[in-house]
Design a protein around this motif. Sequence first.
Motif, PDB file in Angstrom:
ATOM      1  N   UNK A 127       4.658  33.536  -2.881  1.00 20.99           N
ATOM      2  CA  UNK A 127       3.939  34.325  -3.883  1.00 20.99           C
ATOM      3  C   UNK A 127       2.437  34.320  -3.623  1.00 20.99           C
ATOM      4  N   UNK A 128       1.900  33.195  -3.174  1.00 18.99           N
ATOM      5  CA  UNK A 128       0.478  33.128  -2.867  1.00 18.99           C
ATOM      6  C   UNK A 128       0.141  34.030  -1.683  1.00 18.99           C
ATOM      7  N   UNK A 129       1.026  34.067  -0.684  1.00 21.15           N
ATOM      8  CA  UNK A 129       0.781  34.895   0.494  1.00 21.15           C
ATOM      9  C   UNK A 129       0.741  36.377   0.144  1.00 21.15           C
ATOM     10  N   UNK A 130       1.714  36.828  -0.650  1.00 24.00           N
ATOM     11  CA  UNK A 130       1.737  38.249  -0.979  1.00 24.00           C
ATOM     12  C   UNK A 130       0.640  38.605  -1.977  1.00 24.00           C
ATOM     13  N   UNK A 131       0.222  37.634  -2.812  1.00 21.11           N
ATOM     14  CA  UNK A 131      -0.913  37.873  -3.706  1.00 21.11           C
ATOM     15  C   UNK A 131      -2.197  38.042  -2.916  1.00 21.11           C
ATOM     16  N   UNK A 183      -7.860  28.977  -4.491  1.00 20.99           N
ATOM     17  CA  UNK A 183      -7.938  28.481  -5.864  1.00 20.99           C
ATOM     18  C   UNK A 183      -7.733  29.606  -6.879  1.00 20.99           C
ATOM     19  N   UNK A 184      -8.389  30.740  -6.622  1.00 22.12           N
ATOM     20  CA  UNK A 184      -8.232  31.885  -7.520  1.00 22.12           C
ATOM     21  C   UNK A 184      -6.805  32.426  -7.459  1.00 22.12           C
ATOM     22  N   UNK A 185      -6.209  32.390  -6.267  1.00 25.65           N
ATOM     23  CA  UNK A 185      -4.834  32.840  -6.109  1.00 25.65           C
ATOM     24  C   UNK A 185      -3.860  31.971  -6.888  1.00 25.65           C
ATOM     25  N   UNK A 186      -4.045  30.648  -6.844  1.00 21.72           N
ATOM     26  CA  UNK A 186      -3.191  29.738  -7.598  1.00 21.72           C
ATOM     27  C   UNK A 186      -3.364  29.933  -9.104  1.00 21.72           C
ATOM     28  N   UNK A 187      -4.615  30.154  -9.531  1.00 19.14           N
ATOM     29  CA  UNK A 187      -4.879  30.413 -10.943  1.00 19.14           C
ATOM     30  C   UNK A 187      -4.199  31.710 -11.394  1.00 19.14           C
ATOM     31  N   UNK A 188      -4.254  32.713 -10.526  1.00 17.84           N
ATOM     32  CA  UNK A 188      -3.605  33.990 -10.823  1.00 17.84           C
ATOM     33  C   UNK A 188      -2.093  33.806 -10.928  1.00 17.84           C
ATOM     34  N   UNK A 189      -1.514  33.010 -10.022  1.00 13.97           N
ATOM     35  CA  UNK A 189      -0.078  32.763 -10.050  1.00 13.97           C
ATOM     36  C   UNK A 189       0.336  32.054 -11.335  1.00 13.97           C
ATOM     37  N   UNK A 190      -0.464  31.067 -11.776  1.00 13.79           N
ATOM     38  CA  UNK A 190      -0.149  30.375 -13.027  1.00 13.79           C
ATOM     39  C   UNK A 190      -0.172  31.372 -14.187  1.00 13.79           C
ATOM     40  N   UNK A 234       0.340  34.624 -14.100  1.00 13.49           N
ATOM     41  CA  UNK A 234       1.465  35.547 -14.050  1.00 13.49           C
ATOM     42  C   UNK A 234       2.797  34.859 -14.337  1.00 13.49           C
ATOM     43  N   UNK A 235       2.939  33.615 -13.919  1.00 14.20           N
ATOM     44  CA  UNK A 235       4.223  32.928 -14.056  1.00 14.20           C
ATOM     45  C   UNK A 235       4.422  32.302 -15.429  1.00 14.20           C
ATOM     46  N   UNK A 236       3.341  31.844 -16.065  1.00 14.66           N
ATOM     47  CA  UNK A 236       3.482  31.090 -17.315  1.00 14.66           C
ATOM     48  C   UNK A 236       2.825  31.772 -18.516  1.00 14.66           C
ATOM     49  N   UNK A 237       1.612  32.247 -18.364  1.00 12.54           N
ATOM     50  CA  UNK A 237       0.914  32.826 -19.516  1.00 12.54           C
ATOM     51  C   UNK A 237       1.476  34.188 -19.900  1.00 12.54           C
ATOM     52  N   UNK A 238       1.677  35.077 -18.919  1.00 10.18           N
ATOM     53  CA  UNK A 238       2.121  36.429 -19.246  1.00 10.18           C
ATOM     54  C   UNK A 238       3.500  36.456 -19.917  1.00 10.18           C
ATOM     55  N   UNK A 239       4.533  35.732 -19.426  1.00 10.40           N
ATOM     56  CA  UNK A 239       5.827  35.755 -20.138  1.00 10.40           C
ATOM     57  C   UNK A 239       5.717  35.305 -21.588  1.00 10.40           C
ATOM     58  N   UNK A 240       4.881  34.322 -21.854  1.00 10.20           N
ATOM     59  CA  UNK A 240       4.710  33.854 -23.223  1.00 10.20           C
ATOM     60  C   UNK A 240       3.805  34.787 -24.018  1.00 10.20           C
TER      61      UNK A 240
END
Length: 449
Positions: free
Chosen positions: A266-270, A280-287, A289-295
């Motif tokens: 996911x980090x690679x395609x991001x 660092x920004x990519x990992x923050x973005x992944x968090x 998309x994976x945790x904040x957005x569904x909730x």
Amino acid sequence: MMFWATFLFLFVLGVTVIYVRHRIGSSLSLSLLLFSTLLLVHGIPMLVYLNVSGPDTLIFENALKFVDREEVMGTILIALSAMFISLVIGAEVANAGLLRWSRQGQTEVMADGEGALRHVITISTLQQVILWIVVLAMLGVSLHESHLANIAEFFQFGGSEIEKTMLRRDIGGTPYYIYNVALYSIAPFLVMVSYSNDVGANNRQLPSLLTAALFCVVLLGKFGTLSKAPPVIFILQLLLLRVLLKNQTLNFRSALKFVFWVVLLFLSITRLTFPELDVAAGLSFLYYRAFDIPNEVLLEYFSAIPVSLPHSWGQSILELFGGFSRTDNIEAYSAVAEITRNSLLSTSNSMFVGDAWAQFSWFGVIFVSMAVGFLVRLIDLYSQRNGYTDEFACLIAGCSYGIFTILSTSFTTGLITGGLALIPLASIFFISRNSACKPTTPKSLPTNE
């Protein structure tokens, strides 16, 4: 209300963890994937979102602007608590009602030896011809829709995220429903079946030309959607298949390796989609998309319904089956987004509990969750009826996309587009009727619990 709702939520999370540990176990299964993912995404991260990362953000504040925020947040936690309990009930009903399949699978495992893998998938000459027709048909659609050119244009486009989203809507994917159903559910399963046939029947070290062709047309179609998730999830499904063919038990090491591949892919395609992001920004973005957005989307649904939007009480389902039709009807994912974001160009796609709440209120939350728990456990028991086989591995890996689907859209979408109803039916046509299949026992296999 919020205090007691939080206490109930934490208690139910604890009960669910105990249930998974003692009833589901560490053997890889759809039930383990379902419960683990729900606990991971909508467990503690939901509390983090409601109390830490959500407040003062645009969507959070817009959603709660005209409602009692304590009541809404408490309702969400109670609904999720009801969801976990209902999932457990549904799974246990399947266990009790289909005990024969469970015992049959255990008998097969004991007969073959702990950890033994039997190859029961075979592809006849006629089936090979059919699979080649699938390859040619999917390739024809990709060429007609100019997937290669669209992919190149999208990844070379230097616009903002919103501009890329608009470009994706303009040129991404295809309008063909049958192709889309095949691309998301059946075709990836066919790749797995063909590969398992290579490994089992032909003893090949490398995939056959048919397997390679199926893989290429599916991957091309996944990238042709211009979304980040489809190609990554397809690769993860194949990695899961590889794990299942080697080892049916999930230990800490294999789980850690799988998480590593999830983050890496996911980090690679991001980074490929947004080159300006550093790691660092990519990992923050992944968090996010994976945790904040569904909730966040769940918060949108429970804030808008029923205060601003009434429960539909199955209206969209009746329209699907031709019961009646309203030209002025707007789907919940668009109507909710219009309320919180003031635009119909955006959509708020919620997991199955959000859709169930929009459709049937508390009845939907409880009974849809029970149906999900029952169906997922049913597929587990069906796939294990012959013991530890390559059919089991293909069914679990193939239907894992259905788990992702119901965790991002509705339960009904997961049945067809996600393949939870189609893939078990498709598996019947590739199972050998010869019961004398010899087990193959990898040397590195641990014993099964």
